[in-house]
Enzyme design. Sequence first.
Site, mmCIF file in Angstrom:
data_model
loop_
_atom_site.group_PDB
_atom_site.id
_atom_site.type_symbol
_atom_site.label_atom_id
_atom_site.label_comp_id
_atom_site.label_asym_id
_atom_site.label_seq_id
_atom_site.Cartn_x
_atom_site.Cartn_y
_atom_site.Cartn_z
ATOM 1 N N ARG A 242 0.834 -1.209 0.000
ATOM 2 C CA ARG A 242 0.000 0.000 0.000
ATOM 3 C C ARG A 242 0.871 1.262 0.000
ATOM 4 O O ARG A 242 0.488 2.286 -0.569
ATOM 5 C CB ARG A 242 -1.002 0.004 1.155
ATOM 6 C CG ARG A 242 -2.084 1.066 1.010
ATOM 7 C CD ARG A 242 -3.241 0.898 1.973
ATOM 8 N NE ARG A 242 -4.306 0.034 1.478
ATOM 9 C CZ ARG A 242 -5.376 0.448 0.791
ATOM 10 N NH1 ARG A 242 -5.539 1.719 0.494
ATOM 11 N NH2 ARG A 242 -6.285 -0.408 0.372
ATOM 12 N N GLU B 160 -9.481 6.450 6.629
ATOM 13 C CA GLU B 160 -8.039 6.643 6.565
ATOM 14 C C GLU B 160 -7.575 7.897 5.810
ATOM 15 O O GLU B 160 -6.616 8.550 6.240
ATOM 16 C CB GLU B 160 -7.381 5.419 5.908
ATOM 17 C CG GLU B 160 -7.590 4.142 6.689
ATOM 18 C CD GLU B 160 -7.178 2.918 5.891
ATOM 19 O OE1 GLU B 160 -6.092 2.378 6.161
ATOM 20 O OE2 GLU B 160 -7.936 2.518 5.004
#
Lengths: 761, 490
Positions: free
Chosen positions: A309, A713
């Site tokens: 990620r 997030e």
Amino acid sequence: MSGDSRAQDSAVKHVTGAAVYVDDISRTSDQKYVAIGGSSIACGQIESIDLTDVLASEGVTDIVTVDDIPGHCDIGPVFPGDPLMTSGAVDFMGQAIFAVLADTADNARRAVLSANISYHEETPLLDIQTAIENKIYVRPPHRMQRGNAQDALPDAQHRLAGVMTVGGQEHFYLEGQVAIARCDEDGGVHVQSSNQNPTEAQKLVAEVLAIPMNAVVIETRRMGGGFGGKETHANASCCFAALFAVRNRCTVVCRLSRRDDMIMTGKRHNFQNRYEAGYKSTGEIEALCFELAGQCGSSPDLSDAIVDRAMFHSDNAYYLPNVQIDGLRCKSNTVSNTAFRGFGGPQGMIAMETVIDEIAFSLNLDPLDVRKRNFYGETSRDVTPYHQQITDFNVPAIVDQLEIDSDYRRRREAIIAFNKSSAILKKGIALTPVKFGISFTATHLNQGGALLHLYSDGTLHLNHGGTEMGQGLFIKVAQIVSAELGLAVERIKVSATRTDKVPNTSPTAASSGTDINGMAALRAARELKQRLLSHVTETFDCAESSVQLSAAGVVLNNKVVQTWSELAHSAYMARVPLSATGYYKTPEIYYDRDNARGKPFLYYANGAAVSEVIIDTLTGESKILRADILHDVGQSINPAIDIGQIEGGYIQGVGWLTNEELVWDAGGRLLTDGPATYKIPAISDVPEQFNVALLADSPNAADTVMRSKAVGEPPLMLAISVWSAIRQAVAAATDSVAFPQLNAPATPEEILRCLSALKSR
Amino acid sequence: MLRFLLNDTLVESDELSPDLTVLSYLRDYQGLCGTKEGCGSGDCGACTAVVVSLVNDKLCYRSINTCIAFVGSLHGCQLLTVEHLASPGKLHPAQQAMVDCHGSQCGFCTPGIVMSIFALTKNHTRPAAASGQRDVIDQALGGNLCRCTGYRPIVDAARMALDACCSSSYRDTFSAEAAATIAQLKSLQSDDSTAHGAFYRPRSIAAVCELRAQYPDASILAGGTDLALLVTQRHRKLKQIISLQHVEELNYCTERDAHWCIGAAYPLADFQQHFEAQCVDIGALLKRFGSTQVRNRGTVGGNIANASPIGDLPPLLIALRAQLVLQSSVEQRVIAIEDYFIDYRKTVLRADEILVEIRIPQSSLPAAADGPIVKIYKISKRLDDDISAALAVFQLTMKGAEVSSLSAAFGGMAAVPKRAVALEQVLTGKPLDEAVLALADAALEADFKPISDARASEWYRLQVCKNLLRRLAVEVNDSRTATRVIDYVG
Ligand SMILES: Cc1cc2nc3c(=O)[nH]c(=O)nc-3n(C[C@H](O)[C@H](O)[C@H](O)COP(=O)(O)OP(=O)(O)OC[C@H]3O[C@@H](n4cnc5c(N)ncnc54)[C@H](O)[C@@H]3O)c2cc1C
Ligand code: FES
Ligand code: FES
């Protein structure tokens, strides 16, 4: 109704102290408490374990070591490497070796101190550079590329290269890790746990105890914060509590002290990022190479996906015609690092924003202009390093609007003037964007389930696979169901997440909570509604098109003909099934990791922030003077909750990039093992001017639940603007002699170090 | 016998162990689990509750960290917990505002936040809009950590609660029932018992000294903000505790012989209130000393007696040339505070002595006629509630451009809080210019060999202290140049 700024489902219970967290569950007389005994070295072999004095300690009734585990010892979530306890190799300081059970938590914790364990100690591996040099990885390196960066670099008009370190971060959820277990008549267990991932806990408890999954129930009503720290690192507490509960046939609480929690559970990965960029005189990037090296700690845990990620987000909002990204998963003799809001994304994104700042610095341009010049395009320049095509890219629009709303250009001029006249205090300002990919990159996790029961009095019981950690998931899903069914939110009871209600769930992570569970609940509601409508059309012998379900009840030709309790009762009498399940799996996404190509994300959540800071060039102290944020949550289901996520995420990101510093000593001992030394943001750190807005009229182009966008997030990365602004201030203080090699976190010491390095040039 | 009001219930007990914390008492003995444990070390505020005591026949509301307060410290007081705030069917404004402003997410910090806001509304009578707002609110809540919200809605809630409570027509239930509470507390005070179990509550210095002689292993307890950590963090047991809380002879601040004389058990909160008028920088330092909860319980004497090298008051008191009065059952002696500290956590205090008084020469404070300049610089990672990485205190007088006298002391720079003797010599009689400051750097290096730890490196500590001399020079020579980010607005 959706779009309503309703309070968090438990708001009134929070303010009155009535909300029950795991450690508040009423005590029973047979209840006992666990404490975990950890290693006192970071690397080596255990030579002997003598627990005689522990057993003799006041109140102690049971002790376990590895040998007492009936089933699996390894509780690694994806790959092996996380033994519940060790009796041989020690991989980090604080690694569990034994656990005790005592009549009080105090007695258990005191008993642990009298263990006698001898070790053969080895030199611990504690830094990324050594791991890279010796290729000591917990998982193999991985590369993404498009075009040919190596060939394009030498041809570029300008080139630059650099390296930066980015610190890790302790979750510091206010409620520490905790689980309470009770055994049942069949030798199974019921565990109430502060846990983002009940299904994983269920599987691991079953494996550790060598019992089937159907003998284990995990229940999570609410967490006092999770932030990723309870995705895999909540499982050990569940396993210990369950193990002791079954052995002793009593109720067992395993609650880590804050210090144990900070030492024994993983944190955000710290990174060392190298970059090499080639670019034009306009600032346009032609080629870019990244080496992103994450310090994973002792085991793989989720690090494969986390470093991935970081790689997925090292482009942030910018098109890179020739790009090569290497991701390294470095091992170290420190606690295994884990998920933390952003899941590696922030650590990758900050590398990209540094490159942009450095390009702007070298060309003497406003960094905002360089950012704009490199944005992805709508129709060309629209492919990511992992070959996903960018669509519906609204970052340029967000940035344009924020630039105006925040008065960025004028303030930048004013700051340049201020810095000329202020000898000691210097200011900086930066506008940085965020583009964050939404979906789990492990495709199979992109599924959600829900369960609705309508009772014959017209009240609804709502359950789904997502967990509530404060993000407002429960109220959002209730609002979704309410909007679909027409039933008032007050008639909907949200309930604890339980593995015996909705099975095989995914962790509440990757910002996916509402997307997958909300959609599953919507589908269940749709099904229930369909059954109710058929029943109504039969009862009243009318066409479905003339009927509506509303908060008041059944509306037929604009008249209320039945209340909800009448409707539910009559449906029940007519033997209409009033329970429905819903299931959702995210469409379209796929990812071929071997070739690093695909569409791992259904869509992107975007936003931008402008932060203005002031630094003291004598001490390195800094302060945020003003922050302006514009963020895209699609069509908001609950604006107040969404704004709460944005503000909270931003400030948490500010902590990560400024004052939250993890310090280990040379032996691998964590020195910042409590809030006295590890400083998360406090109230004075919030800027006096803090303007947060949601992007208006921006329904998600992807077919998500009510066209909303995930929000958990992405806002954390808005804080990169603060860090970037601090660097602007440092540059101003040093007459821009060279690009400030500022590392994160920018503590007062780091800022002063950076200033001193530049001044001595 | 221990006697106190838990909300509206009278508690009487002789059984509770002396080192039982209030938090553990609430959660484990009373099942009152609204009050949370986030850290057990006084740093997060999740355990905040409010202690109500009688001061001059008025109710005084003070927020405390229940995790580091012993239950014995509640004697004669009322403890209000989050469960008791709402009246039937109606939330207290501190609660309602938190709901209305979306001030809770996970909710774990919330009970503590609500109690801190409640205490704020009890102590601050002007509406938020009319007063310093942010500053007042930040001070009330600086010891309450929230990991979820980012605090903006909490600031708003505090404003809203203040506005609601300060409206002239509003009285909350606690104000409405004040007379009854006062009567109850008075009847508690008439109790003349001086102990519950091995928790002793002497009323006089003589009695303290006697108990000391009788129980040489007993722990002296002032505010407990330091002592309690032995129990909650190091899992020690304290068998006997001698509390100074009820010794009125130790709790005062008075003028005598051109000195401010301060009783050792004088709370930091009172010290703050008293001395912020004497010296702006003392006020600023005390704002950043722990949190409101810590200052409400912690004492001046405790900050000296614990002999921490990073305590905030010792460098201040050294620079102000304060004196300490130490007393045992047989004698009393007066020493200069700089002679008190011998080595890391070692002092000249003898086993049979206690610290009874601190004397600050009034001439050392800027408020005095022809008073000196006093500059105090606290360096820490975080503004609120953080321990100093380094602390520098300068008391100086100027004659024209030259320093005519200087008293300088530093914290965090050595194993003890310490005077900078070499530095004082180098600067005295000189102007604060670059050439002199270069010499001062060398003097600082002669005075101090700091260490590296979790808060800062050796390099930073030394460098920042050198730079603080530059800040001093600027502030003394040219008051127009802005030097502090903390105070900067604009
Ligand atoms: C969250 C938190 C934040 C803090 N922040 C700061 C800070 O910013 N700056 C700072 O300097 N400190 C800080 N402290 C430390 C502490 O609060 C202070 O040192 C405080 O002044 C201690 O006073 P007390 O009355 O609570 O001491 P206690 O805990 O009661 O006592 C401390 C020690 O001194 C002894 N003692 C106390 N009084 C006497 C006496 N009269 N005679 C002899 N011995 C005595 C006790 O036996 C004990 O050993 C902080 C503590 C916490 C928990
Ligand atoms: S529990 Fe954190 S301050 Fe008391
Ligand atoms: S709401 Fe979660 S810590 Fe404050």
